[in-house]
Design an enzyme around this catalytic site. Structure first.
Site, PDB file in Angstrom:
ATOM      1  N   THR A  53      -8.551   7.191  -5.197  1.00 27.12           N
ATOM      2  CA  THR A  53      -7.554   6.514  -6.032  1.00 27.12           C
ATOM      3  C   THR A  53      -6.541   5.724  -5.203  1.00 27.12           C
ATOM      4  OG1 THR A  53      -6.148   8.492  -6.049  1.00 27.12           O
ATOM      5  CG2 THR A  53      -7.708   8.245  -7.871  1.00 27.12           C
TER       6      THR A  53
ATOM      7  N   HIS B 208      -7.623   8.362   3.999  1.00 28.22           N
ATOM      8  CA  HIS B 208      -6.862   9.612   4.133  1.00 28.22           C
ATOM      9  C   HIS B 208      -7.809  10.790   4.046  1.00 28.22           C
ATOM     10  CE1 HIS B 208      -6.975   8.440  -0.106  1.00 28.22           C
ATOM     11  NE2 HIS B 208      -7.028   9.725  -0.392  1.00 28.22           N
TER      12      HIS B 208
ATOM     13  N   HIS C  46      -6.323   3.526   1.068  1.00 25.96           N
ATOM     14  CA  HIS C  46      -5.914   3.597   2.481  1.00 25.96           C
ATOM     15  C   HIS C  46      -6.540   4.910   2.953  1.00 25.96           C
ATOM     16  CE1 HIS C  46      -2.492   3.412   5.673  1.00 25.96           C
ATOM     17  NE2 HIS C  46      -3.245   4.466   5.971  1.00 25.96           N
TER      18      HIS C  46
ATOM     19  N   GLY D 217     -13.949   9.407  -6.643  1.00 22.44           N
ATOM     20  CA  GLY D 217     -12.627  10.002  -6.794  1.00 22.44           C
ATOM     21  C   GLY D 217     -11.531   9.370  -5.958  1.00 22.44           C
TER      22      GLY D 217
ATOM     23  N   ASN E 269     -12.656  11.101  -0.079  1.00 22.13           N
ATOM     24  CA  ASN E 269     -13.302  10.463  -1.221  1.00 22.13           C
ATOM     25  C   ASN E 269     -13.487   8.987  -0.882  1.00 22.13           C
ATOM     26  OD1 ASN E 269     -13.153  12.893  -2.688  1.00 22.13           O
ATOM     27  ND2 ASN E 269     -11.054  12.430  -3.327  1.00 22.13           N
TER      28      ASN E 269
ATOM     29  N   CYS F  81       0.850  -1.195   0.000  1.00 24.77           N
ATOM     30  CA  CYS F  81       0.000   0.000   0.000  1.00 24.77           C
ATOM     31  C   CYS F  81       0.888   1.249   0.000  1.00 24.77           C
ATOM     32  CB  CYS F  81      -0.903  -0.023   1.237  1.00 24.77           C
ATOM     33  SG  CYS F  81      -1.777   1.528   1.510  1.00 24.77           S
TER      34      CYS F  81
ATOM     35  N   HIS G 144      -8.207  14.750   3.057  1.00 28.33           N
ATOM     36  CA  HIS G 144      -7.675  15.893   2.321  1.00 28.33           C
ATOM     37  C   HIS G 144      -7.950  17.160   3.125  1.00 28.33           C
ATOM     38  CE1 HIS G 144      -7.205  13.907  -1.729  1.00 28.33           C
ATOM     39  NE2 HIS G 144      -8.115  13.084  -1.222  1.00 28.33           N
TER      40      HIS G 144
HETATM   41  P1  5GP Z   1      -7.769  10.175  -3.430  1.00 25.91           P
HETATM   42  O1  5GP Z   1      -7.844  10.429  -4.918  1.00 25.91           O
HETATM   43  O2  5GP Z   1      -7.609   8.689  -3.156  1.00 25.91           O
HETATM   44  O3  5GP Z   1      -8.861  10.804  -2.627  1.00 25.91           O
HETATM   45  O4  5GP Z   1      -6.458  10.899  -2.933  1.00 25.91           O
HETATM   46  C1  5GP Z   1      -5.188  10.400  -3.187  1.00 25.91           C
HETATM   47  C2  5GP Z   1      -4.277  11.591  -3.223  1.00 25.91           C
HETATM   48  O5  5GP Z   1      -2.953  11.130  -3.077  1.00 25.91           O
HETATM   49  C3  5GP Z   1      -4.330  12.379  -4.539  1.00 25.91           C
HETATM   50  O6  5GP Z   1      -4.711  13.715  -4.270  1.00 25.91           O
HETATM   51  C4  5GP Z   1      -2.916  12.259  -5.088  1.00 25.91           C
HETATM   52  O7  5GP Z   1      -2.469  13.448  -5.700  1.00 25.91           O
HETATM   53  C5  5GP Z   1      -2.102  11.917  -3.851  1.00 25.91           C
HETATM   54  N1  5GP Z   1      -0.920  11.117  -4.110  1.00 25.91           N
HETATM   55  C6  5GP Z   1      -0.832  10.039  -4.936  1.00 25.91           C
HETATM   56  N2  5GP Z   1       0.410   9.517  -4.899  1.00 25.91           N
HETATM   57  C7  5GP Z   1       1.120  10.284  -4.029  1.00 25.91           C
HETATM   58  C8  5GP Z   1       2.483  10.245  -3.586  1.00 25.91           C
HETATM   59  O8  5GP Z   1       3.282   9.399  -3.950  1.00 25.91           O
HETATM   60  N3  5GP Z   1       2.857  11.193  -2.679  1.00 25.91           N
HETATM   61  C9  5GP Z   1       1.995  12.156  -2.227  1.00 25.91           C
HETATM   62  N4  5GP Z   1       2.475  13.053  -1.361  1.00 25.91           N
HETATM   63  N5  5GP Z   1       0.698  12.226  -2.634  1.00 25.91           N
HETATM   64  C10 5GP Z   1       0.272  11.297  -3.527  1.00 25.91           C
HETATM   65 ZN    ZN Z   2      -2.222   1.173   3.761  1.00 28.29          ZN
END
Ligand code: 5GP
Ligand code: ZN
Length: 114
Positions: free
Chosen positions: A101, A106, A104, A99, A93, A15, A108
């Site tokens: 991606t 997290h 795990h 949205g 998300n 992950c 924002h």
């Molecule tokens: P999600 O789309 O799952 O809500 O948010 C995942 C976030 O992780 C995205 O905003 C993306 O830009 C960020 N992200 C993806 N890979 C990395 C990485 O390797 N390092 C950091 N700092 N952020 C990442």
């Molecule tokens: Zn994880």
């Protein structure tokens, strides 16, 4: 192959956010939680709060003991304050079509608009 992988979920071993929890560039940390800058910021300030505990998404929030869930939310607010944000947006998300991606949980934190 373990069932979790057959369903296509991330396992903690592979992950990305488990890895970044262990060895990322943390702007803040407290027991069980870290904050990092989003690699692809969608706002002047775009931070992510990651719990050490791996759950695939917010759907599994019930797996957090109540005290840990409270501390996670307090850390989100503390990180925003430490970055100098008074006004900001907190978002999670949940699921690919919303949205998500990285699978795990997290949080924002977006802010810094004039
Ligand atoms: P999600 O789309 O799952 O809500 O948010 C995942 C976030 O992780 C995205 O905003 C993306 O830009 C960020 N992200 C993806 N890979 C990395 C990485 O390797 N390092 C950091 N700092 N952020 C990442
Ligand atoms: Zn994880």
């Amino acid at each position: 192959m373990p069932p979790s992988r057959r369903r296509g979920f991330s396992l903690p071993d592979d992950c990305l956010f488990c890895k970044l929890y262990r060895e990322g560039d943390h702007i803040a940390a407290t027991g069980g939680f870290v904050a990092i800058r989003d690699i692809n910021p969608q706002a002047p300030v775009h931070l992510l709060v990651l719990p050490e505990r791996h759950v695939d998404s917010f759907r599994e929030i019930g797996e957090f003991p109540p005290e840990e869930a409270k501390r996670m939310l307090e850390f989100v607010a503390d990180v925003a304050a430490r970055e100098g944000l008074t006004d900001y947006r907190v978002a999670v998300n949940v699921g690919p079509t919303a949205g998500q991606t990285v699978f795990h949980l997290h949080w924002h934190i977006k802010g810094g608009w004039a």
